[in-house]
Design an enzyme around this catalytic site. Structure first.
Site, PDB file in Angstrom:
ATOM      1  N   SER A   1       4.715  -7.126  -1.433  1.00  0.00           N
ATOM      2  CA  SER A   1       4.191  -7.229  -0.170  1.00  0.00           C
ATOM      3  C   SER A   1       4.640  -8.716   0.290  1.00  0.00           C
ATOM      4  CB  SER A   1       2.769  -7.194   0.299  1.00  0.00           C
ATOM      5  OG  SER A   1       2.522  -7.111   1.497  1.00  0.00           O
ATOM      6  N   ALA A   2       5.269  -8.765   1.646  1.00  0.00           N
ATOM      7  CA  ALA A   2       6.007  -9.890   2.131  1.00  0.00           C
ATOM      8  C   ALA A   2       4.894 -10.920   2.591  1.00  0.00           C
ATOM      9  CB  ALA A   2       6.793  -9.626   3.385  1.00  0.00           C
ATOM     10  N   HIS A   3       3.732 -10.358   3.157  1.00  0.00           N
ATOM     11  CA  HIS A   3       2.837 -11.349   3.711  1.00  0.00           C
ATOM     12  C   HIS A   3       1.974 -12.287   2.849  1.00  0.00           C
ATOM     13  CE1 HIS A   3      -1.183  -9.450   3.564  1.00  0.00           C
ATOM     14  NE2 HIS A   3      -0.377  -8.487   3.521  1.00  0.00           N
TER      15      HIS A   3
ATOM     16  N   THR B   1      13.954   4.918  10.262  1.00  0.00           N
ATOM     17  CA  THR B   1      14.793   3.676  10.583  1.00  0.00           C
ATOM     18  C   THR B   1      14.176   2.559  10.210  1.00  0.00           C
ATOM     19  OG1 THR B   1      15.564   4.861  12.529  1.00  0.00           O
ATOM     20  CG2 THR B   1      15.747   2.309  12.462  1.00  0.00           C
TER      21      THR B   1
ATOM     22  N   THR C   1       0.876  -1.350  -0.082  1.00  0.00           N
ATOM     23  CA  THR C   1       0.048   0.076   0.003  1.00  0.00           C
ATOM     24  C   THR C   1       0.818   1.218   0.080  1.00  0.00           C
ATOM     25  OG1 THR C   1      -1.836  -1.106   1.246  1.00  0.00           O
ATOM     26  CG2 THR C   1      -1.742   1.449   1.311  1.00  0.00           C
TER      27      THR C   1
ATOM     28  N   CYS D   1      -8.528  -6.495   2.173  1.00  0.00           N
ATOM     29  CA  CYS D   1      -8.446  -5.184   2.635  1.00  0.00           C
ATOM     30  C   CYS D   1      -9.943  -4.626   2.690  1.00  0.00           C
ATOM     31  CB  CYS D   1      -7.667  -4.591   1.548  1.00  0.00           C
ATOM     32  SG  CYS D   1      -5.862  -4.869   1.830  1.00  0.00           S
TER      33      CYS D   1
ATOM     34  N   GLN E   1       0.209 -10.376  -5.828  1.00  0.00           N
ATOM     35  CA  GLN E   1      -0.338 -11.584  -5.944  1.00  0.00           C
ATOM     36  C   GLN E   1       0.455 -12.652  -6.562  1.00  0.00           C
ATOM     37  OE1 GLN E   1      -2.575 -13.097  -3.939  1.00  0.00           O
ATOM     38  NE2 GLN E   1      -3.315 -11.198  -2.819  1.00  0.00           N
TER      39      GLN E   1
END
Length: 348
Positions: free
Chosen positions: A164-166, A202, A72, A291, A144
């Site tokens: 995206s990682a997840h 950071t 996002t 989402c 995806q």
């Protein structure tokens, strides 16, 4: 009592053991990656190793990997204020920034007029439909597709990609913008100049370490053919449902799809009702993009493909992964068909 079956991998994939191990190890890194002392250099090494892992898994060697809080944020960094065109089937994170003027067919295929001023997802989260990206595309949402089908960012020919990682077995809250080397983009978060000056703040070392390990492991699983078996399971599921249900539509089954995704439309049977019924039966599925969960509305993706509002509100998404078994798929089909027969009897 039988254990629950998780069939909502497009919403989020279970955390891979390699990612968990990398995150636990990164928790011991006390230094700030921007510090020049030994502890800071050790933390920086974790970040750069993960950057190389993500780049290799994406086929993006030579590109810039800019770590963000997720796809996002990557979408906002790539798209905000740039006036790109796109299709109404794009994920909400992308749709918020584009002019949705590109035409979409009943099969979910998108026609792009000016690729240099357009964004186009590689695969749709609700239907699984995979696009053929035109040369010179400005931006593609790769989220995806990453880890499920083979592709290389360098071969796609687009300037920017979102990941995206997840979605591939990494932690939530970490993603990346992939930039063609030499492409300049203004930072939205300004401060210390981290991430090559594109995204200040950071670095989330623990999340980044998990992302890198997950990307490497997911790439290995894809090469080993684990998603070929997932494709077989998806076909087993659809054949079982089709044999017992009339009037049910499997969206996008006439074109190329992700190997794990079934978007199932039974007109008149509310998608959210099906999700609740299957949840009570022990199966996790969804009625569309995660989402948008909690929002009772028809799928705008299906409406953009030409489905009427009633049909678009009657869709469910079943998305599988390498951890899903044939027994779980067949048990789901049995439970769904039992509820389908009740629906048909009430509608008669």
């Amino acid at each position: 009592m039988r254990p629950r079956a998780y069939l909502d991998w497009n919403a989020t994939a279970p955390l891979l053991p390699e990612a968990r191990a990398a995150m636990i190890a990164a928790m011991d890194a006390v230094g700030n990656p921007s510090s020049v002392h030994a502890e800071g250099r050790a933390a920086k090494a974790i970040v750069e190793r993960a950057r190389a892992q993500v780049a290799a898994a994406l086929g993006a060697d030579g590109a810039d990997i800019v770590f963000t809080s997720g796809a996002t944020e990557a979408a906002a960094l790539a798209l905000a204020g740039r006036g790109f065109s796109g299709a109404a089937i794009e994920h909400d994170a992308v749709a918020a920034w584009i002019d949705p003027t590109l035409a979409t067919s009943r099969s979910g295929r998108v026609t792009v007029d000016d690729s240099a001023a357009a964004t186009l997802q590689l695969a749709n989260s609700e239907t699984g439909v995979v696009q053929d990206l035109p040369a010179g595309l400005a931006v593609s949402d790769l989220t995806q597709a990453f880890g499920k089908i083979p592709f290389a960012f360098n071969w796609l020919g687009c300037d920017m990609g979102l990941v995206s990682a997840h979605k591939l077995g990494g932690p939530k809250g970490i993603g990346a913008l992939v930039l063609r080397r030499g492409l300049d983009i203004a930072a939205q978060l300004r401060g210390g100049g981290q991430e090559m000056g594109r995204r200040a703040g950071t670095e989330n070392i623990i999340g980044i370490a998990g992302f890198g390990a997950a990307a490497e492991a997911a790439s290995r699983r894809l090469a080993n053919g684990e998603w070929d078996r997932v494709d077989e399971l998806r076909n087993i599921l659809e054949r079982a449902l089709e044999a017992g249900a009339t009037g049910t539509i499997f969206v996008g089954n006439d074109t190329r799809r992700l190997p794990n995704t079934s978007c199932i439309v039974t007109p008149g049977w509310k998608g959210e009702t099906q999700v609740m019924q299957m949840d009570l039966a022990g199966f996790a599925i969804s009625a569309g993009s995660a989402c948008s969960s909690g929002k009772v509305r028809a799928s705008r993706v299906l409406q953009a493909m030409g489905f009427d509002e009633g049909a678009a509100a009657s869709a469910i998404r079943v998305s599988l992964g390498p951890g899903v078994t044939e027994d779980e798929v067949l048990r789901f089909a049995e439970a769904w068909l039992a509820q389908y027969r009740k629906f048909r009897s009430r509608a008669a």
